[in-house]
Design an enzyme around this catalytic site. Structure first.
Site, mmCIF file in Angstrom:
data_model
loop_
_atom_site.group_PDB
_atom_site.id
_atom_site.type_symbol
_atom_site.label_atom_id
_atom_site.label_comp_id
_atom_site.label_asym_id
_atom_site.label_seq_id
_atom_site.Cartn_x
_atom_site.Cartn_y
_atom_site.Cartn_z
ATOM 1 N N ASP A 1 -36.886 -2.300 3.960
ATOM 2 C CA ASP A 1 -38.078 -3.016 3.706
ATOM 3 C C ASP A 1 -38.359 -3.807 2.335
ATOM 4 O OD1 ASP A 1 -39.003 -1.971 5.996
ATOM 5 O OD2 ASP A 1 -40.233 0.007 4.890
ATOM 6 N N ARG B 1 -43.108 5.658 21.712
ATOM 7 C CA ARG B 1 -43.050 5.989 20.470
ATOM 8 C C ARG B 1 -44.076 4.983 19.807
ATOM 9 N NH1 ARG B 1 -40.778 7.633 15.457
ATOM 10 N NH2 ARG B 1 -40.862 6.194 13.958
ATOM 11 N N HIS C 1 -32.628 -2.682 8.627
ATOM 12 C CA HIS C 1 -33.062 -3.544 7.512
ATOM 13 C C HIS C 1 -33.633 -2.570 6.440
ATOM 14 C CE1 HIS C 1 -36.801 -2.042 9.705
ATOM 15 N NE2 HIS C 1 -37.354 -2.259 8.803
ATOM 16 N N HIS D 1 -32.801 1.411 7.321
ATOM 17 C CA HIS D 1 -33.460 2.297 8.485
ATOM 18 C C HIS D 1 -33.411 1.536 9.627
ATOM 19 C CE1 HIS D 1 -36.723 0.441 6.377
ATOM 20 N NE2 HIS D 1 -37.466 0.532 7.545
HETATM 21 C C1 GA4 Z 1 -39.536 -5.437 7.515
HETATM 22 C C2 GA4 Z 1 -40.750 -4.473 7.098
HETATM 23 C C3 GA4 Z 1 -42.194 -4.906 7.803
HETATM 24 O O1 GA4 Z 1 -42.199 -4.456 9.021
HETATM 25 C C4 GA4 Z 1 -42.207 -6.477 7.776
HETATM 26 C C5 GA4 Z 1 -41.225 -6.909 8.641
HETATM 27 C C6 GA4 Z 1 -41.343 -8.439 8.706
HETATM 28 C C7 GA4 Z 1 -41.570 -9.000 10.126
HETATM 29 O O2 GA4 Z 1 -41.473 -8.148 11.217
HETATM 30 O O3 GA4 Z 1 -42.416 -9.914 10.148
HETATM 31 C C8 GA4 Z 1 -39.840 -9.057 8.497
HETATM 32 C C9 GA4 Z 1 -38.984 -7.899 8.008
HETATM 33 C C10 GA4 Z 1 -40.030 -6.906 7.675
HETATM 34 C C11 GA4 Z 1 -38.070 -8.038 6.906
HETATM 35 C C12 GA4 Z 1 -37.407 -9.488 6.945
HETATM 36 C C13 GA4 Z 1 -38.129 -10.599 7.487
HETATM 37 C C14 GA4 Z 1 -39.718 -10.253 7.545
HETATM 38 C C15 GA4 Z 1 -38.955 -9.597 9.691
HETATM 39 C C16 GA4 Z 1 -37.697 -10.373 8.964
HETATM 40 C C17 GA4 Z 1 -36.877 -10.888 9.551
HETATM 41 C C18 GA4 Z 1 -43.762 -6.706 8.411
HETATM 42 C C19 GA4 Z 1 -42.061 -6.954 6.404
HETATM 43 O O4 GA4 Z 1 -42.820 -7.257 5.521
HETATM 44 O O5 GA4 Z 1 -40.740 -7.241 6.273
#
Ligand code: GA4
Ligand code: GA4
Length: 324
Positions: free
Chosen positions: A201, A266, A199, A256
């Site tokens: 961020d 980890r 994904h 990443h």
């Molecule tokens: C990716 C980055 C952060 O970990 C996060 C993730 C969020 C989650 O885990 O709830 C998201 C992911 C993240 C991106 C798209 C959406 C939201 C899971 C998901 C499928 C906390 C964030 O802000 O976006």
């Protein structure tokens, strides 16, 4: 649970790495750092920072709190959640069916949410110690994020060097802290599984710190994964989707993922800096020329965040905002 002890020889990691990811020493000369940050964000959307200034004591307290929490039984941890969207989670990522070999604690960085999650974890952690570790860490992480964003703006020659940092420094900026535990897991025996899937961020900038167990991988081209050797004394920085938009594609939002180590746990903390929900995001005029018109239509962070949460993890959510 097997916890790795920090390596006594950090430099060894750098030499063993097959592909060198950018390493930027923040004790160096400022204008040089600004240049290096800009170059790294253009080429990789990712870099490693050494001598970042976040105190060891502050990191140690966060690590102690996480080990204390994640070492408990499933039943005890479940008691600290499930608290979607904030609190403890295991295996499920987001709301649309993504899963991974991971457990985590998610906090919205504001006093109410930190105190709420501190209460959730109080079956295991001392809530005062926990919230103090979190408050100290997020304060330092915010300082680091702001200083990186200022140096980025300087490196890009922006007239206003606070153009990015002001968004994450605002009182109502949208900040998330995530504690991740990737338990030992052998992907070779179970090749359908991953720790945290591919994904980007969605926010502006992410600061990641991990223990001495590797697992993070970045992708520069589709399907090519570059393992990033862990360095517990360093911080790793990701460019997020919003920074790609604001720089009109000059900086790339790095894709990443994280894979589990077969024998060791980890542990990582991610600090995700986003702007206030109502902030309008668009390609900044400095990056728009007749040859390179804006690649994206403007949107608010709330709109984009809603889109991000409505899609699967691996989805390229920026495509919904691209101008043809
Ligand atoms: C990716 C980055 C952060 O970990 C996060 C993730 C969020 C989650 O885990 O709830 C998201 C992911 C993240 C991106 C798209 C959406 C939201 C899971 C998901 C499928 C906390 C964030 O802000 O976006
Ligand atoms: C999406 C963007 C904003 O509207 C919001 C939403 C928030 C809410 O509390 O309504 C969330 C949603 C939004 C993303 C995941 C979390 C938080 C509902 C939810 C389940 C206000 C925000 O900040 O995130």
């Amino acid at each position: 649970m097997v916890w790795a002890t920090p390596s006594p020889d950090i430099m060894k990691f750098e030499k063993n790495q097959e592909i060198n990811i950018p390493v930027i020493d923040f004790s160096g000369e400022r204008s040089e750092i600004c240049k290096q940050i800009t170059k790294a964000c253009e080429e990789y959307g990712f870099f490693k920072v050494i001598n970042h200034g976040v105190s060891e004591d502050c990191i140690k307290k966060m690590e102690d709190e996480s080990i204390k929490f994640f070492s408990k039984s499933a039943v005890e941890k479940q008691a600290a959640g499930p608290a979607k969207p904030w609190g403890y989670g295991s295996k499920n990522i987001g709301f649309n069916g993504d899963t991974g070999e991971i457990e985590y604690l998610l906090l919205n960085v504001n006093p109410a949410s930190i105190s709420q999650v501190s209460q959730f974890v109080s079956t295991v952690n001392d809530p005062v110690q926990f919230s103090s570790a979190v408050n100290d860490y997020v304060e330092e992480a915010k300082k680091l994020a702001c200083s990186i964003l200022e140096m980025m703006a300087e490196g890009l020659g922006m007239a206003d060097s606070s153009v990015f940092s002001s968004l994450v420094r605002a009182v109502d900026s949208d900040l998330i802290l995530r504690f991740n535990h990737y338990p030992p897991y052998d992907h070779q025996l179970n090749c359908n599984s991953i720790g945290f899937g591919e994904h980007s961020d969605p926010q502006i900038l992410t600061i990641l710190r991990s223990n001495a167990v590797s697992g993070l991988q970045i992708s520069l081209e589709d399907g090519v994964w570059i393992p990033v050797t862990s360095d517990p004394s360093a911080c790793f920085v990701n460019v997020g989707d919003l920074l790609q938009v604001m720089t009109n594609g000059r900086f790339r939002s790095v894709r990443h993922r994280a894979v589990n180590d077969p024998t060791k746990s980890r542990l990582s903390f991610g600090y995700f800096s986003g702007p206030p929900l109502h902030a309008k995001i668009n390609a900044l005029p400095e990056f728009i020329t007749p040859d390179k018109p804006s690649l994206y239509k403007p949107f608010t962070w709330a709109e984009f965040k809603k889109t991000a949460y409505s899609l699967r993890l691996k989805e390229n959510r920026l495509k919904f905002y691209e101008l043809m």
